[in-house]
Design an enzyme around this catalytic site. Structure first.
Site, PDB file in Angstrom:
ATOM      1  N   ARG A  70       0.841  -1.184   0.000  1.00  0.00           N
ATOM      2  CA  ARG A  70       0.000   0.000   0.000  1.00  0.00           C
ATOM      3  C   ARG A  70       0.881   1.241   0.000  1.00  0.00           C
ATOM      4  O   ARG A  70       1.848   1.319   0.760  1.00  0.00           O
ATOM      5  CB  ARG A  70      -0.915   0.020   1.238  1.00  0.00           C
ATOM      6  CG  ARG A  70      -2.150  -0.856   1.093  1.00  0.00           C
ATOM      7  CD  ARG A  70      -3.105  -0.237   0.063  1.00  0.00           C
ATOM      8  NE  ARG A  70      -4.313  -0.988  -0.165  1.00  0.00           N
ATOM      9  CZ  ARG A  70      -4.484  -1.916  -1.119  1.00  0.00           C
ATOM     10  NH1 ARG A  70      -3.498  -2.241  -1.914  1.00  0.00           N
ATOM     11  NH2 ARG A  70      -5.658  -2.484  -1.280  1.00  0.00           N
ATOM     12  N   ASP A  89       5.376  -0.492  -6.415  1.00  0.00           N
ATOM     13  CA  ASP A  89       4.181  -0.845  -7.186  1.00  0.00           C
ATOM     14  C   ASP A  89       2.973  -0.066  -6.685  1.00  0.00           C
ATOM     15  O   ASP A  89       1.942  -0.024  -7.356  1.00  0.00           O
ATOM     16  CB  ASP A  89       3.913  -2.353  -7.093  1.00  0.00           C
ATOM     17  CG  ASP A  89       2.742  -2.781  -7.963  1.00  0.00           C
ATOM     18  OD1 ASP A  89       2.811  -2.530  -9.198  1.00  0.00           O
ATOM     19  OD2 ASP A  89       1.756  -3.331  -7.444  1.00  0.00           O
ATOM     20  N   GLU A  93      -1.254   7.670  -5.708  1.00  0.00           N
ATOM     21  CA  GLU A  93      -1.520   6.985  -6.985  1.00  0.00           C
ATOM     22  C   GLU A  93      -2.933   7.194  -7.532  1.00  0.00           C
ATOM     23  O   GLU A  93      -3.153   7.080  -8.743  1.00  0.00           O
ATOM     24  CB  GLU A  93      -1.263   5.478  -6.849  1.00  0.00           C
ATOM     25  CG  GLU A  93      -2.277   4.723  -5.984  1.00  0.00           C
ATOM     26  CD  GLU A  93      -1.930   3.244  -5.813  1.00  0.00           C
ATOM     27  OE1 GLU A  93      -0.794   2.943  -5.408  1.00  0.00           O
ATOM     28  OE2 GLU A  93      -2.787   2.401  -6.092  1.00  0.00           O
ATOM     29  N   HIS A 138       0.699  -0.229  -9.762  1.00  0.00           N
ATOM     30  CA  HIS A 138      -0.157  -1.106  -8.950  1.00  0.00           C
ATOM     31  C   HIS A 138      -0.614  -2.322  -9.772  1.00  0.00           C
ATOM     32  O   HIS A 138      -1.800  -2.672  -9.796  1.00  0.00           O
ATOM     33  CB  HIS A 138      -1.372  -0.335  -8.402  1.00  0.00           C
ATOM     34  CG  HIS A 138      -1.888  -0.866  -7.106  1.00  0.00           C
ATOM     35  ND1 HIS A 138      -2.313  -0.061  -6.065  1.00  0.00           N
ATOM     36  CD2 HIS A 138      -2.078  -2.139  -6.667  1.00  0.00           C
ATOM     37  CE1 HIS A 138      -2.726  -0.815  -5.067  1.00  0.00           C
ATOM     38  NE2 HIS A 138      -2.591  -2.078  -5.405  1.00  0.00           N
TER      39      HIS A 138
HETATM   40  C1  COI Z   1      -6.140  -5.037  -3.769  1.00  0.00           C
HETATM   41  O1  COI Z   1      -6.613  -6.152  -4.019  1.00  0.00           O
HETATM   42  O2  COI Z   1      -6.580  -4.359  -2.829  1.00  0.00           O
HETATM   43  C2  COI Z   1      -5.065  -4.500  -4.581  1.00  0.00           C
HETATM   44  O3  COI Z   1      -4.251  -3.774  -4.115  1.00  0.00           O
HETATM   45  C3  COI Z   1      -5.068  -4.774  -6.034  1.00  0.00           C
HETATM   46  C4  COI Z   1      -5.971  -3.830  -6.722  1.00  0.00           C
HETATM   47  C5  COI Z   1      -5.222  -2.843  -7.548  1.00  0.00           C
HETATM   48  C6  COI Z   1      -6.961  -4.558  -7.544  1.00  0.00           C
END
Ligand code: COI
Length: 337
Positions: free
Chosen positions: A236, A260, A265, A297
């Site tokens: 995160r 990532d 973001e 991400h």
């Molecule tokens: C999540 O599953 O919370 C993630 O961080 C991935 C998301 C970008 C789909």
């Protein structure tokens, strides 16, 4: 007929949504590619539940608009719930599910690959190759097996990451406030985060965005870390004080950074900025650095993961609608809102 409405469905999700539809011919499934906002909430009118994913916040206004449309059963296709106004959700009687485990391997593999690439200085080598500079020096690599890898958070993703790193031959140490008994027996845990910071050459974060973890990587924690360390954040964005990491990169204390996720973001990642003014100078600077690997991400973004996210979220939503216990209900605990 039971009706489920899904928001923000991408092209890559459609085959899996259609697969679920085929297997549930008695359910009316409708969807849009639009995000769930106070304006689009009315599209769900008449539905018994919604399936959602977005990085935009689920604000009080959005939740209110959805409740006004008659829908309070909401199933997320992802794991993170830090962008939901939980107090409002509770007040409106929402029932929420997420998909906590869709493919730990997707994220762990990405973190491991990127960490190894930073250690081998691959981005610098790629840049040299593009310029037809085929000299070896000065892009000499570090082997993963020579590193102490510190894993912060030993849930599903952290554990897969640990196994991959051990596969490379690294010495792995870990920290988590919730200790896994098997890992504890095997002696992976250090006593404190400070211990991990002092010993690790590579630090990879696999903890959620809860208030206690916000900016856990900051000037003070970086000062405790070893010189020449690599930081990996595929978890995160808010776990990392980006300015502090930039200071660490500038001073040479940090050898490389895998990013990532990014604290700013939202509204920038998953958009095509080609030919447009890029909105974030700090991010542009990080993207351009030879020892920083930025991905928008996308650690989660594999066919395996996306299928599970769609199918599991729809299954959860149907269970909520039928008054059954869903596989992964979300506790409506206090969050950043
Ligand atoms: C999540 O599953 O919370 C993630 O961080 C991935 C998301 C970008 C789909």
């Amino acid at each position: 007929m039971t009706k489920v409405f899904a928001y923000a469905i991408r092209k890559d999700e459609e085959p899996f949504l259609n697969e679920w539809k085929e297997a549930h011919k008695d359910i009316d499934v409708d969807y849009t590619d639009k995000l769930l906002t106070p304006e689009t909430a009315k599209l769900a009118k008449g539905a018994d539940g919604v399936v959602v994913y977005q990085q935009l916040d689920y604000t009080a206004d959005t939740l209110q608009a959805l409740a006004d449309a008659g829908v309070t059963k909401m199933s997320l296709r992802n794991v993170g719930v830090d962008n939901i106004d939980m107090d409002k959700a509770k007040e409106l009687g929402f029932q929420i599910t997420n998909v906590p485990v869709y493919s730990p391997n997707a994220i762990a593999e990405h973190a491991a690959i990127q960490a190894a690439r930073v250690l081998r200085q691959d981005k610098r080598m790629d840049e040299k190759m593009a310029k037809r500079d085929l000299r070896w020096a000065p892009t000499i690599g570090r082997e993963v097996r020579d590193q102490v890898v510190g894993v912060v958070g030993t849930g599903h993703i952290g554990q897969v990451f640990m196994r991959i790193m051990e596969g490379f031959g690294a010495k792995v140490i870990a920290y988590d406030i919730f200790k896994n008994p098997e890992l504890e027996k095997k002696g992976y845990y250090v006593d404190s985060l400070d211990d991990l910071y002092k010993q690790a050459d590579v630090i990879s974060l696999h903890v959620p965005d809860v208030p206690a973890n916000v900016h856990m990587i900051n000037d003070k924690s970086i000062a405790e870390m070893k010189d020449g360390l690599v930081i990996v954040n595929c978890s995160r964005g808010r776990l990392v004080d980006t300015d502090a990491v930039i200071r660490g990169l500038d001073s040479g204390k940090i050898f490389g950074f895998v990013m990532d996720t990014y604290e700013d973001e939202v509204g920038v990642f998953n958009k095509d900025w080609e030919g447009k003014e890029f909105p974030d100078k700090r991010l542009a600077d990080l993207i351009d650095r030879p020892n920083v690997l930025v991905t928008p991400h996308t650690a989660f973004y594999t066919t395996h993961a996306v299928r599970n996210m769609v199918v599991k979220a729809f299954n959860n939503n149907l269970k909520l609608i039928n008054g059954e216990k869903p596989d992964s209900p979300v506790a409506l605990n206090k969050n950043k809102f």
